[in-house]
Design an enzyme around this catalytic site. Structure first.
Site, PDB file in Angstrom:
ATOM      1  N   HIS A  24      52.310  37.996  45.335  1.00  0.00           N
ATOM      2  CA  HIS A  24      51.095  38.744  45.044  1.00  0.00           C
ATOM      3  C   HIS A  24      50.044  38.528  46.130  1.00  0.00           C
ATOM      4  O   HIS A  24      49.398  39.478  46.575  1.00  0.00           O
ATOM      5  CB  HIS A  24      50.535  38.325  43.684  1.00  0.00           C
ATOM      6  CG  HIS A  24      51.466  38.597  42.551  1.00  0.00           C
ATOM      7  ND1 HIS A  24      51.355  39.712  41.737  1.00  0.00           N
ATOM      8  CD2 HIS A  24      52.544  37.909  42.090  1.00  0.00           C
ATOM      9  CE1 HIS A  24      52.316  39.693  40.829  1.00  0.00           C
ATOM     10  NE2 HIS A  24      53.051  38.610  41.023  1.00  0.00           N
ATOM     11  N   ASP A 120      45.326  43.145  40.715  1.00  0.00           N
ATOM     12  CA  ASP A 120      46.773  43.012  40.597  1.00  0.00           C
ATOM     13  C   ASP A 120      47.247  43.582  39.263  1.00  0.00           C
ATOM     14  O   ASP A 120      46.509  43.556  38.276  1.00  0.00           O
ATOM     15  CB  ASP A 120      47.128  41.522  40.699  1.00  0.00           C
ATOM     16  CG  ASP A 120      48.604  41.270  40.867  1.00  0.00           C
ATOM     17  OD1 ASP A 120      49.299  41.218  39.832  1.00  0.00           O
ATOM     18  OD2 ASP A 120      49.061  41.124  42.005  1.00  0.00           O
TER      19      ASP A 120
END
Length: 471
Positions: A24, A120
C-alpha cells in the site's frame, strides 16, 4: 501552509492517506511524487508511527529525504485493544486501528488546508464520511489490480444476491469482466465473520460514494476490467475510474551502499538469472522454502533469491542456514545468491541479466515486471494473489499453474514441479517477446500523451478546478 486549489489557478493540495504494508505504501509514495513533480499539485502524505514493519519505516524515511516537496503529516492513532481479535494478521489489525481512528483526521485535514483527498481502499468507508464533513472530494487509490477492484465493487452485490443460500462463496461472475473462480477468491472472504471480510464488504459498498478511483494498472495489461469499470458495467452509480499505472518508482532515492546484489548481477550473462521474491507481506513455510530451494537447484539456472520467513520483518531472526537444507548454500554458491536483505526490486528487474521473475504476484511486483518486460512464473500464496496471477496469465506476461496449492490448502509445491516450470519458462521465447511488448505498452501509457498520463492529468485538473463530486 499549502493553499487549496481552485479555479483561479492556485495549486491544489492533495492529501494522501495510505494504510499499512509495503504493498500500500509504495504506490502511494509513487503517486505523491508523480503529482508533485509532474502535475502541479502540492502533496502531503499521512503517516502513522510506529509502522508495522521496519521496511515501511525505512521506505518512508527515504521517500521524504529524497522528495522534500512531499510533506509529511504524522497521525496518531487512538488507543486500540488488539486482544479483541486474537490471532489476527498484524496488518489487518493496523487496518482496523486506522479505521477506528479515522474521525480524528478532521483536525489534521483542516490544519493542512487540503483541497482533495485520496485514501486507500482499506480505509474507504471511514474516510469518505470525514471528507464529506470537511467538504472535500475523496478519491480512492486502489493499490491492487483492476480485476481485484471489480471484485471489490461487485462482491457486496454478489453477497446480497446469494444471501440465505447457505452455500458460501463460489465462483463470482463479474459483469463486463470475467468469472473469478472460487479457488481464487481471497481466503478470508470465505469466512463472513473474518475481520478482513467485514472491512472488504464495507469498503466495497462505499466505493460508489467516492469522487473517483485511481487504479495502478494500464489498458494493455487489463483491457476487460479497465473498460468494464470505466463504462459502469460492474456496479451502478460507479465513480470515474482513472487507470494511472504503472506508477513508476521514484528515481533519486538513495541506494544501500552495503548491498552486493547488483555487483553479483553485473557478473552474470545477459538473460540468465531467475529472480525469486515473495514480497514483504507474507512468510512461506520452511517446508515450502526447502522445496523451492531444491527446485531452483534442480533447474540448473542462476538465481537471485530473497528469502522471507516471518510475516513482520522485525520478527525475522532466523539465519539462512536454519531455513534451508544443510549444504544448499555451499552447493549453489557459484550460480546462486540467497539473501534476507532488502533489494531494490525495480532495479533488479531492469537488469539485463534477469530473465524470469518467480513471484507471489503481489500487485506492485506484477506492475514492475510488466514495466520491465520480465516474464513471471506465478506462485501465489495469499489474498489477491491468485486474482493477480490470473491477470498475469491472461495478459501473456507469465505462466501460472493454477492447481498449485496456496496458504490454507493441503500440501506443498514439489521441487520437481518448480524445477520443470522454471526450465520451461526460461526457454519460452514467445513468453519473453510478449513480456517485452507489454513493457513497450507500459512505457507508452505513462509517457506524455499516453493513457495513464492523461488519466493522472485529468485527476489533477479536477482537483485544481474543484469539480470532483463530494457525495
Amino acid at each position: 501552509m499549502p493553499s487549496s486549489g481552485d479555479a483561479a489557478g492556485r495549486r491544489p493540495h492533495v492529501v494522501l492517506i495510505p494504510s499499512a504494508g509495503m504493498g500500500h505504501l509504495v504506490p502511494f509514495g509513487r503517486l505523491a511524487v508523480a503529482l508533485s513533480s509532474g502535475h502541479g499539485c502540492d502533496v502531503s502524505l499521512v503517516t502513522v508511527l510506529p509502522t508495522v514493519s521496519t521496511a515501511e519505516s525505512k521506505h518512508l524515511d527515504a521517500l521524504f529525504d529524497a522528495f522534500p516537496a512531499v510533506r509529511r503529516l504524522d497521525f496518531e492513532l487512538a488507543p486500540f485493544d488488539a486482544s479483541e481479535f486474537p490471532g489476527a494478521d498484524p496488518f489487518f489489525l493496523r487496518f482496523e486501528a486506522m479505521r477506528r481512528s479515522a474521525p480524528l483526521l478532521g483536525p489534521l485535514l483542516t490544519g493542512a488546508g487540503a483541497s482533495a483527498l485520496a485514501t486507500d481502499i482499506a480505509l474507504t468507508s471511514v474516510v469518505i464520511p470525514v471528507a464529506k464533513e470537511q467538504g472535500l472530494p475523496c478519491h480512492i487509490l486502489f493499490t491492487a489490480s483492476a480485476a481485484m477492484l471489480s471484485l471489490c465493487a461487485y462482491f457486496p452485490t454478489y453477497l446480497d444476491a446469494n444471501a440465505g443460500g447457505g452455500g458460501g462463496v463460489g465462483d463470482v461472475d463479474i459483469p463486463g469482466v470475467y468469472r473469478i473462480p472460487k479457488a481464487s477468491i481471497p481466503q478470508a472472504l470465505h469466512d463472513p465473520n473474518h475481520l478482513f471480510t467485514r472491512q472488504f464488504v464495507a469498503n466495497g459498498r462505499s466505493l460508489t460514494s467516492a469522487a473517483g478511483i485511481l487504479v495502478n494498472t494500464f489498458d494493455a495489461l487489463e483491457p476487460e476490467a479497465v473498460a468494464a469499470l470505466q463504462q459502469g458495467k460492474v456496479a451502478s452509480g460507479f465513480p470515474p475510474v482513472f487507470a494511472v499505472g504503472p506508477l513508476l518508482p521514484a528515481s533519486n532515492q538513495a541506494k544501500d551502499p552495503q548491498a552486493n546484489y547488483m555487483e553479483w548481477l553485473d557478473a552474470q550473462p545477459a538473460r540468465s538469472v531467475v529472480y525469486v521474491s515473495f514480497g514483504s507481506r507474507k512468510a512461506i513455510s520452511r517446508e515450502q522454502l526447502r522445496e523451492l530451494a531444491a527446485g531452483l537447484e534442480g533447474s540448473g539456472h542462476r538465481f537471485l533469491w530473497v528469502v522471507k520467513s516471518t510475516v513482520v520483518d522485525r520478527d525475522d531472526a532466523a539465519e539462512l542456514g536454519e531455513l534451508l537444507d544443510e549444504g544448499f548454500l555451499e552447493r549453489v554458491e557459484k550460480r546462486g545468491l540467497v539473501t534476507k536483505a532488502w533489494v531494490d526490486q525495480e532495479e533488479v528487474l531492469k537488469h539485463e541479466s534477469v530473465a524470469l521473475f518467480v513471484s507471489h504476484c503481489g500487485w506492485n511486483s506484477v506492475t514492475e515486471a510488466a514495466a520491465s518486460g520480465v516474464p513471471v512464473l506465478a506462485l501465489p500464496r495469499f489474498g489477491d494473489q491468485r486474482v493477480n496471477s490470473g491477470v498475469v496469465a491472461r495478459a501473456g506476461l507469465g505462466v501460472w499453474a493454477d492447481t498449485w496449492s496456496w496458504e490454507g490448502e493441503a500440501g506443498v509445491i514439489g521441487a520437481e514441479e518448480i524445477s520443470e516450470k522454471v526450465k520451461a519458462a526460461m526457454a519460452d521465447e514467445a513468453l519473453r517477446m510478449k513480456a517485452a511488448s507489454l513493457a513497450e505498452a507500459a512505457a507508452k501509457a505513462v509517457a506524455g500523451g499516453g493513457s495513464s498520463h492523461r488519466c493522472l492529468a485529468e485527476f489533477a485538473r479536477l482537483c485544481q478546478g474543484g469539480t470532483c463530486r463530494t457525495n
